[in-house]
Design a protein around this motif. Sequence first.
Motif, PDB file in Angstrom:
ATOM      1  N   ILE A 100       0.844  -1.207   0.000  1.00  0.00           N
ATOM      2  CA  ILE A 100       0.000   0.000   0.000  1.00  0.00           C
ATOM      3  C   ILE A 100       0.874   1.249   0.000  1.00  0.00           C
ATOM      4  N   LEU A 101       1.890   1.259   0.849  1.00  0.00           N
ATOM      5  CA  LEU A 101       2.787   2.416   0.939  1.00  0.00           C
ATOM      6  C   LEU A 101       3.564   2.591  -0.366  1.00  0.00           C
ATOM      7  N   ALA A 102       3.969   1.476  -0.980  1.00  0.00           N
ATOM      8  CA  ALA A 102       4.663   1.546  -2.271  1.00  0.00           C
ATOM      9  C   ALA A 102       3.733   2.073  -3.355  1.00  0.00           C
ATOM     10  N   MET A 103       2.460   1.674  -3.312  1.00  0.00           N
ATOM     11  CA  MET A 103       1.477   2.174  -4.276  1.00  0.00           C
ATOM     12  C   MET A 103       1.376   3.692  -4.199  1.00  0.00           C
ATOM     13  N   ILE A 104       1.327   4.235  -2.983  1.00  0.00           N
ATOM     14  CA  ILE A 104       1.216   5.683  -2.810  1.00  0.00           C
ATOM     15  C   ILE A 104       2.432   6.382  -3.414  1.00  0.00           C
ATOM     16  N   TRP A 158      -3.100  -7.425   4.087  1.00  0.00           N
ATOM     17  CA  TRP A 158      -3.052  -6.165   4.840  1.00  0.00           C
ATOM     18  C   TRP A 158      -4.001  -6.181   6.035  1.00  0.00           C
ATOM     19  N   VAL A 159      -5.122  -6.911   5.918  1.00  0.00           N
ATOM     20  CA  VAL A 159      -6.080  -6.991   7.028  1.00  0.00           C
ATOM     21  C   VAL A 159      -5.441  -7.732   8.203  1.00  0.00           C
ATOM     22  N   SER A 160      -4.782  -8.843   7.897  1.00  0.00           N
ATOM     23  CA  SER A 160      -4.105  -9.612   8.933  1.00  0.00           C
ATOM     24  C   SER A 160      -3.035  -8.773   9.631  1.00  0.00           C
ATOM     25  N   PRO A 223     -15.641 -18.435  21.892  1.00  0.00           N
ATOM     26  CA  PRO A 223     -15.694 -17.292  22.813  1.00  0.00           C
ATOM     27  C   PRO A 223     -16.324 -16.029  22.200  1.00  0.00           C
ATOM     28  N   ALA A 224     -15.998 -15.719  20.949  1.00  0.00           N
ATOM     29  CA  ALA A 224     -16.545 -14.515  20.315  1.00  0.00           C
ATOM     30  C   ALA A 224     -18.061 -14.582  20.187  1.00  0.00           C
ATOM     31  N   VAL A 225     -18.577 -15.773  19.915  1.00  0.00           N
ATOM     32  CA  VAL A 225     -20.036 -15.949  19.788  1.00  0.00           C
ATOM     33  C   VAL A 225     -20.671 -15.927  21.167  1.00  0.00           C
ATOM     34  N   ARG A 226     -20.066 -16.659  22.073  1.00  0.00           N
ATOM     35  CA  ARG A 226     -20.603 -16.736  23.452  1.00  0.00           C
ATOM     36  C   ARG A 226     -20.663 -15.357  24.107  1.00  0.00           C
ATOM     37  N   ASP A 227     -19.616 -14.541  23.859  1.00  0.00           N
ATOM     38  CA  ASP A 227     -19.537 -13.229  24.496  1.00  0.00           C
ATOM     39  C   ASP A 227     -20.096 -12.108  23.626  1.00  0.00           C
ATOM     40  N   ASP A 228     -20.707 -12.484  22.515  1.00  0.00           N
ATOM     41  CA  ASP A 228     -21.332 -11.514  21.594  1.00  0.00           C
ATOM     42  C   ASP A 228     -20.329 -10.471  21.096  1.00  0.00           C
ATOM     43  N   ARG A 229     -19.170 -10.940  20.662  1.00  0.00           N
ATOM     44  CA  ARG A 229     -18.148 -10.031  20.130  1.00  0.00           C
ATOM     45  C   ARG A 229     -17.975 -10.294  18.625  1.00  0.00           C
ATOM     46  N   ILE A 230     -19.047 -10.040  17.897  1.00  0.00           N
ATOM     47  CA  ILE A 230     -19.042 -10.145  16.436  1.00  0.00           C
ATOM     48  C   ILE A 230     -19.255  -8.736  15.898  1.00  0.00           C
ATOM     49  N   VAL A 231     -18.290  -8.225  15.185  1.00  0.00           N
ATOM     50  CA  VAL A 231     -18.324  -6.822  14.762  1.00  0.00           C
ATOM     51  C   VAL A 231     -18.174  -6.719  13.244  1.00  0.00           C
ATOM     52  N   GLU A 232     -19.102  -6.002  12.624  1.00  0.00           N
ATOM     53  CA  GLU A 232     -18.975  -5.738  11.186  1.00  0.00           C
ATOM     54  C   GLU A 232     -18.050  -4.544  10.967  1.00  0.00           C
ATOM     55  N   ILE A 233     -17.149  -4.669  10.009  1.00  0.00           N
ATOM     56  CA  ILE A 233     -16.352  -3.538   9.550  1.00  0.00           C
ATOM     57  C   ILE A 233     -16.733  -3.297   8.100  1.00  0.00           C
ATOM     58  N   LYS A 234     -17.193  -2.094   7.791  1.00  0.00           N
ATOM     59  CA  LYS A 234     -17.712  -1.794   6.451  1.00  0.00           C
ATOM     60  C   LYS A 234     -16.639  -2.024   5.388  1.00  0.00           C
ATOM     61  N   SER A 235     -17.012  -2.689   4.319  1.00  0.00           N
ATOM     62  CA  SER A 235     -16.014  -3.066   3.314  1.00  0.00           C
ATOM     63  C   SER A 235     -15.256  -1.901   2.686  1.00  0.00           C
ATOM     64  N   PRO A 236     -15.853  -0.706   2.467  1.00  0.00           N
ATOM     65  CA  PRO A 236     -15.047   0.370   1.862  1.00  0.00           C
ATOM     66  C   PRO A 236     -13.852   0.801   2.703  1.00  0.00           C
ATOM     67  N   ILE A 237     -13.875   0.525   4.018  1.00  0.00           N
ATOM     68  CA  ILE A 237     -12.753   0.990   4.843  1.00  0.00           C
ATOM     69  C   ILE A 237     -11.757  -0.113   5.180  1.00  0.00           C
ATOM     70  N   ILE A 238     -12.002  -1.341   4.723  1.00  0.00           N
ATOM     71  CA  ILE A 238     -11.064  -2.402   5.093  1.00  0.00           C
ATOM     72  C   ILE A 238     -10.681  -3.304   3.926  1.00  0.00           C
ATOM     73  N   LEU A 239     -11.548  -3.494   2.948  1.00  0.00           N
ATOM     74  CA  LEU A 239     -11.267  -4.473   1.899  1.00  0.00           C
ATOM     75  C   LEU A 239     -10.551  -3.893   0.687  1.00  0.00           C
ATOM     76  N   GLN A 240     -10.256  -2.592   0.715  1.00  0.00           N
ATOM     77  CA  GLN A 240      -9.490  -2.005  -0.380  1.00  0.00           C
ATOM     78  C   GLN A 240      -8.116  -1.624   0.149  1.00  0.00           C
ATOM     79  N   PRO A 241      -7.058  -2.095  -0.496  1.00  0.00           N
ATOM     80  CA  PRO A 241      -5.715  -1.866   0.034  1.00  0.00           C
ATOM     81  C   PRO A 241      -5.187  -0.468  -0.270  1.00  0.00           C
ATOM     82  N   GLY A 242      -5.675   0.486   0.519  1.00  0.00           N
ATOM     83  CA  GLY A 242      -5.295   1.880   0.313  1.00  0.00           C
ATOM     84  C   GLY A 242      -5.397   2.658   1.604  1.00  0.00           C
ATOM     85  N   PRO A 243      -5.446   3.987   1.513  1.00  0.00           N
ATOM     86  CA  PRO A 243      -5.469   4.840   2.706  1.00  0.00           C
ATOM     87  C   PRO A 243      -6.601   4.524   3.680  1.00  0.00           C
ATOM     88  N   ALA A 244      -7.769   4.167   3.187  1.00  0.00           N
ATOM     89  CA  ALA A 244      -8.901   3.894   4.078  1.00  0.00           C
ATOM     90  C   ALA A 244      -8.573   2.811   5.087  1.00  0.00           C
TER      91      ALA A 244
END
Length: 262
Positions: A100-104, A158-160, A223-244
């Motif tokens: 991503i940084l090289a792309m910029i 990049w997500v990992s 544990p994530a299901v039991r403790d209700d820790r399931i969180v959506e992250i909107k795709s425009p801010i995470i699935l594109q390898p750029g500044p977002a």
Amino acid sequence: MRQYPPRRIVCLTEETVETLYLLGEQERIVGVSGYAVRPPQVRREKPRVSAFVSADIPKILALEPDLVLAFSDLQAGIVADLVRAGIDVHLFNQRDIAGILAMIRTLGALIGVVERADDLAQGFERRLAAIAATPRRSPPPKVYFEEWDDPLISGAGWVSELIEIAGGADVFQDLRHRQAAKDRIVSSDAVREAAPDVILASWCGKKVVPARIKQRDGWSEIPAVRDDRIVEIKSPIILQPGPAALTDGLDAIVTALWGPHS
């Protein structure tokens, strides 16, 4: 006649659009992907000429671009059509934070604003380093990132890396270097055995339904299901390898792992 630096640019994915706006060079953009939503004014300022794997070639040619910016093997067919029509194309293929940084920086060189692009990239590098250096409790929470629900697909490179910078541990870190989504397919049993503390999900353009995740066979003891820790992250801010991803996407991961004031 070819022009340098290019004055008329078409962007077939969102991350180059956002980068050009951040560089203050948005006047050069004459056409964008239909998925371009950052910054918000792009929707009213720029004509849409493509989806992700398809494009209106006659519309692009009518814009008389000096340069078209594309991304990944999935746009190879569009690129081939444009090249045959005599258009200059640069195809990026970044799959990790270094990419991503090289792309910029590469985009800055392509359009003649090398120093400004380097400043922008350095700003992101400092931000990432500061967040990575924030003291967090140990051991880190185990995180499963779900990019698609049928089949189950774990997070891209990049997500990992961003999960790690945020202070989490990606349960499928060993898959991060696999570029193709089909090579990151995981089984329901593998997720269950990994026992993530947090499930982050971004279903590539469709709304995440936590109730459906909770109902999967055998997942009630995760544990994530039991403790209700399931969180959506909107795709425009995470699935594109750029500044977002490096800004709002990373912030969303930090909040999901540590709370709103982290």
